[in-house]
Design a protein around this motif. Structure first.
Motif, PDB file in Angstrom:
ATOM      1  N   ASN A  66       0.786  -1.237   0.000  1.00 50.55           N
ATOM      2  CA  ASN A  66       0.000   0.000   0.000  1.00 50.55           C
ATOM      3  C   ASN A  66       0.815   1.284   0.000  1.00 50.55           C
ATOM      4  OD1 ASN A  66      -2.260  -1.590   0.106  1.00 50.55           O
ATOM      5  ND2 ASN A  66      -2.599  -1.305   2.289  1.00 50.55           N
ATOM      6  N   HIS A  67       2.045   1.215   0.452  1.00 44.07           N
ATOM      7  CA  HIS A  67       2.845   2.432   0.601  1.00 44.07           C
ATOM      8  C   HIS A  67       4.174   2.301  -0.120  1.00 44.07           C
ATOM      9  CE1 HIS A  67      -0.053   3.956   3.501  1.00 44.07           C
ATOM     10  NE2 HIS A  67      -0.068   2.742   4.006  1.00 44.07           N
ATOM     11  N   ASN A  68       4.179   1.669  -1.280  1.00 47.03           N
ATOM     12  CA  ASN A  68       5.401   1.356  -1.986  1.00 47.03           C
ATOM     13  C   ASN A  68       5.081   1.072  -3.448  1.00 47.03           C
ATOM     14  OD1 ASN A  68       8.037  -0.027  -2.541  1.00 47.03           O
ATOM     15  ND2 ASN A  68       6.692  -1.792  -2.607  1.00 47.03           N
ATOM     16  N   ARG A  69       5.965   1.469  -4.322  1.00 51.09           N
ATOM     17  CA  ARG A  69       5.775   1.194  -5.744  1.00 51.09           C
ATOM     18  C   ARG A  69       6.968   0.453  -6.349  1.00 51.09           C
ATOM     19  NH1 ARG A  69       2.545   4.561  -8.596  1.00 51.09           N
ATOM     20  NH2 ARG A  69       2.672   2.895 -10.132  1.00 51.09           N
ATOM     21  N   HIS A  70       8.076   0.368  -5.635  1.00 53.00           N
ATOM     22  CA  HIS A  70       9.290  -0.139  -6.251  1.00 53.00           C
ATOM     23  C   HIS A  70       9.972  -1.271  -5.502  1.00 53.00           C
ATOM     24  CE1 HIS A  70       8.909   3.244  -8.921  1.00 53.00           C
ATOM     25  NE2 HIS A  70       8.796   4.032  -7.871  1.00 53.00           N
ATOM     26  N   TYR A  71       9.688  -1.430  -4.236  1.00 55.37           N
ATOM     27  CA  TYR A  71      10.425  -2.403  -3.432  1.00 55.37           C
ATOM     28  C   TYR A  71       9.595  -3.646  -3.173  1.00 55.37           C
ATOM     29  CZ  TYR A  71      13.319   1.668  -2.907  1.00 55.37           C
ATOM     30  OH  TYR A  71      14.089   2.761  -3.182  1.00 55.37           O
ATOM     31  N   ALA A  72      10.254  -4.644  -2.630  1.00 57.82           N
ATOM     32  CA  ALA A  72       9.605  -5.929  -2.382  1.00 57.82           C
ATOM     33  C   ALA A  72      10.005  -6.455  -1.009  1.00 57.82           C
ATOM     34  CB  ALA A  72      10.028  -6.929  -3.455  1.00 57.82           C
ATOM     35  N   GLU A  73       9.341  -7.511  -0.614  1.00 57.17           N
ATOM     36  CA  GLU A  73       9.810  -8.243   0.557  1.00 57.17           C
ATOM     37  C   GLU A  73      11.246  -8.675   0.269  1.00 57.17           C
ATOM     38  OE1 GLU A  73       5.505 -10.471   0.977  1.00 57.17           O
ATOM     39  OE2 GLU A  73       7.159 -11.437  -0.049  1.00 57.17           O
ATOM     40  N   HIS A  74      12.001  -8.984   1.295  1.00 60.52           N
ATOM     41  CA  HIS A  74      13.352  -9.493   1.092  1.00 60.52           C
ATOM     42  C   HIS A  74      13.286 -10.808   0.331  1.00 60.52           C
ATOM     43  CE1 HIS A  74      15.247  -6.448   3.514  1.00 60.52           C
ATOM     44  NE2 HIS A  74      14.348  -6.650   4.453  1.00 60.52           N
ATOM     45  N   SER A  75      14.246 -11.012  -0.535  1.00 62.31           N
ATOM     46  CA  SER A  75      14.338 -12.269  -1.273  1.00 62.31           C
ATOM     47  C   SER A  75      14.319 -13.434  -0.293  1.00 62.31           C
ATOM     48  CB  SER A  75      15.639 -12.286  -2.079  1.00 62.31           C
ATOM     49  OG  SER A  75      15.786 -13.508  -2.749  1.00 62.31           O
ATOM     50  N   GLY A  76      13.462 -14.393  -0.549  1.00 61.89           N
ATOM     51  CA  GLY A  76      13.356 -15.564   0.314  1.00 61.89           C
ATOM     52  C   GLY A  76      12.415 -15.407   1.490  1.00 61.89           C
ATOM     53  N   TYR A  77      11.790 -14.238   1.641  1.00 60.82           N
ATOM     54  CA  TYR A  77      10.851 -14.031   2.748  1.00 60.82           C
ATOM     55  C   TYR A  77       9.820 -15.150   2.798  1.00 60.82           C
ATOM     56  CZ  TYR A  77       6.855 -12.153   5.312  1.00 60.82           C
ATOM     57  OH  TYR A  77       5.799 -11.999   6.178  1.00 60.82           O
ATOM     58  N   TRP A  78       9.305 -15.532   1.650  1.00 60.50           N
ATOM     59  CA  TRP A  78       8.255 -16.553   1.573  1.00 60.50           C
ATOM     60  C   TRP A  78       8.711 -17.886   2.168  1.00 60.50           C
ATOM     61  CZ3 TRP A  78       8.439 -20.974  -1.562  1.00 60.50           C
ATOM     62  CH2 TRP A  78       9.519 -21.047  -2.437  1.00 60.50           C
ATOM     63  N   LEU A  79      10.021 -18.147   2.158  1.00 63.67           N
ATOM     64  CA  LEU A  79      10.538 -19.394   2.725  1.00 63.67           C
ATOM     65  C   LEU A  79      10.514 -19.383   4.254  1.00 63.67           C
ATOM     66  CD1 LEU A  79      13.515 -19.872   0.277  1.00 63.67           C
ATOM     67  CD2 LEU A  79      11.427 -21.270   0.403  1.00 63.67           C
ATOM     68  N   LYS A  80      10.361 -18.191   4.845  1.00 62.96           N
ATOM     69  CA  LYS A  80      10.293 -18.074   6.307  1.00 62.96           C
ATOM     70  C   LYS A  80       8.860 -18.171   6.818  1.00 62.96           C
ATOM     71  CE  LYS A  80      14.517 -15.454   6.438  1.00 62.96           C
ATOM     72  NZ  LYS A  80      14.977 -14.333   5.691  1.00 62.96           N
ATOM     73  N   THR A  81       7.916 -18.305   5.895  1.00 68.49           N
ATOM     74  CA  THR A  81       6.500 -18.466   6.254  1.00 68.49           C
ATOM     75  C   THR A  81       6.144 -19.942   6.171  1.00 68.49           C
ATOM     76  OG1 THR A  81       5.623 -18.308   4.005  1.00 68.49           O
ATOM     77  CG2 THR A  81       6.039 -16.213   5.170  1.00 68.49           C
ATOM     78  N   THR A  82       4.898 -20.263   6.457  1.00 71.22           N
ATOM     79  CA  THR A  82       4.445 -21.660   6.366  1.00 71.22           C
ATOM     80  C   THR A  82       3.967 -22.021   4.960  1.00 71.22           C
ATOM     81  OG1 THR A  82       2.175 -21.093   7.012  1.00 71.22           O
ATOM     82  CG2 THR A  82       3.720 -21.632   8.801  1.00 71.22           C
ATOM     83  N   PHE A  83       4.126 -21.097   4.007  1.00 74.67           N
ATOM     84  CA  PHE A  83       3.586 -21.298   2.667  1.00 74.67           C
ATOM     85  C   PHE A  83       4.024 -22.615   2.016  1.00 74.67           C
ATOM     86  CE2 PHE A  83       4.534 -20.946  -1.885  1.00 74.67           C
ATOM     87  CZ  PHE A  83       3.246 -21.149  -2.341  1.00 74.67           C
ATOM     88  N   ALA A  84       5.329 -22.858   1.893  1.00 72.14           N
ATOM     89  CA  ALA A  84       5.809 -24.048   1.177  1.00 72.14           C
ATOM     90  C   ALA A  84       5.275 -25.335   1.810  1.00 72.14           C
ATOM     91  CB  ALA A  84       7.332 -24.062   1.119  1.00 72.14           C
ATOM     92  N   ASP A  85       5.307 -25.425   3.135  1.00 72.82           N
ATOM     93  CA  ASP A  85       4.796 -26.619   3.813  1.00 72.82           C
ATOM     94  C   ASP A  85       3.288 -26.768   3.605  1.00 72.82           C
ATOM     95  OD1 ASP A  85       7.306 -27.342   4.755  1.00 72.82           O
ATOM     96  OD2 ASP A  85       7.044 -26.257   6.648  1.00 72.82           O
ATOM     97  N   ASP A  86       2.562 -25.662   3.720  1.00 72.90           N
ATOM     98  CA  ASP A  86       1.109 -25.703   3.517  1.00 72.90           C
ATOM     99  C   ASP A  86       0.762 -26.087   2.083  1.00 72.90           C
ATOM    100  OD1 ASP A  86       0.874 -24.971   6.148  1.00 72.90           O
ATOM    101  OD2 ASP A  86       0.140 -22.951   5.751  1.00 72.90           O
ATOM    102  N   ALA A  87       1.542 -25.598   1.121  1.00 69.34           N
ATOM    103  CA  ALA A  87       1.305 -25.922  -0.286  1.00 69.34           C
ATOM    104  C   ALA A  87       1.491 -27.418  -0.524  1.00 69.34           C
ATOM    105  CB  ALA A  87       2.238 -25.116  -1.176  1.00 69.34           C
TER     106      ALA A  87
END
Length: 171
Positions: A66-87
């Protein structure tokens, strides 16, 4: 359903957009810069939802989406979540929702295996979607490749490679 090359909600297709900037071919639905105009919550009319899936940090999502147009989460952030295991536990296609509106934006894996989706995402540092995995009813690509929702959520960027359009999207 996918919407290909049509004008919707102030967004225009590649055929109707200006010649400036990169050219993204079908099925990309191009959007106008006005989608990202200032609203109550940055570029969104509504705040980031609380209790995001996979243990994602809602304050980080607010800053990035919402407050950004150019930056992203840090590379690999998604690996620190439960996403891969849940998938892996889900064992099929997953739906990825707008963190603000809850609208379905992406489905994956579609047209490839979960292992292929995760391998590509790991290789690039962000969940990486292909054209067949994008819900063009609610996703637009701006002239510079910024990928956004029709409601003004910054999602990430289209960074094409030899295989075609690749949408590196913040989780």
């Amino acid at each position: 359903t996918n919407v290909h090359q049509v004008t919707m909600g102030g967004a225009t297709s590649r055929a109707a957009s200006s010649a400036a900037g990169p050219r993204f071919g079908p099925p990309v639905v191009m959007g106008e810069e006005s989608i990202m105009s200032r609203k109550k919550y940055g570029t969104s009319a509504v705040p980031v939802q609380r209790n995001l899936r996979w243990g994602c940090d809602s304050s980080l999502a607010d800053r990035i989406c919402n407050h950004n147009r150019h930056y992203a989460e840090h590379s690999g952030y998604w690996l620190k979540t439960t996403f891969a295991d849940d998938a892996k536990l889900a064992g099929g296609e997953l739906t990825f929702y707008d963190s603000n509106t809850g609208k379905a934006l992406f489905w994956a894996p579609r047209g490839r295996s979960l292992d292929a989706f995760l391998k590509e995402s790991r290789s690039h540092g962000w969940p990486s979607f292909r054209d067949a995995e994008v819900n063009w009813e609610f996703v637009r690509v701006l002239q510079d490749g910024e990928t956004v929702s029709v409601d003004g959520t910054h999602l990430g960027h289209n960074l094409p490679d030899r295989s075609g359009n690749r949408y590196c999207i913040n989780l």
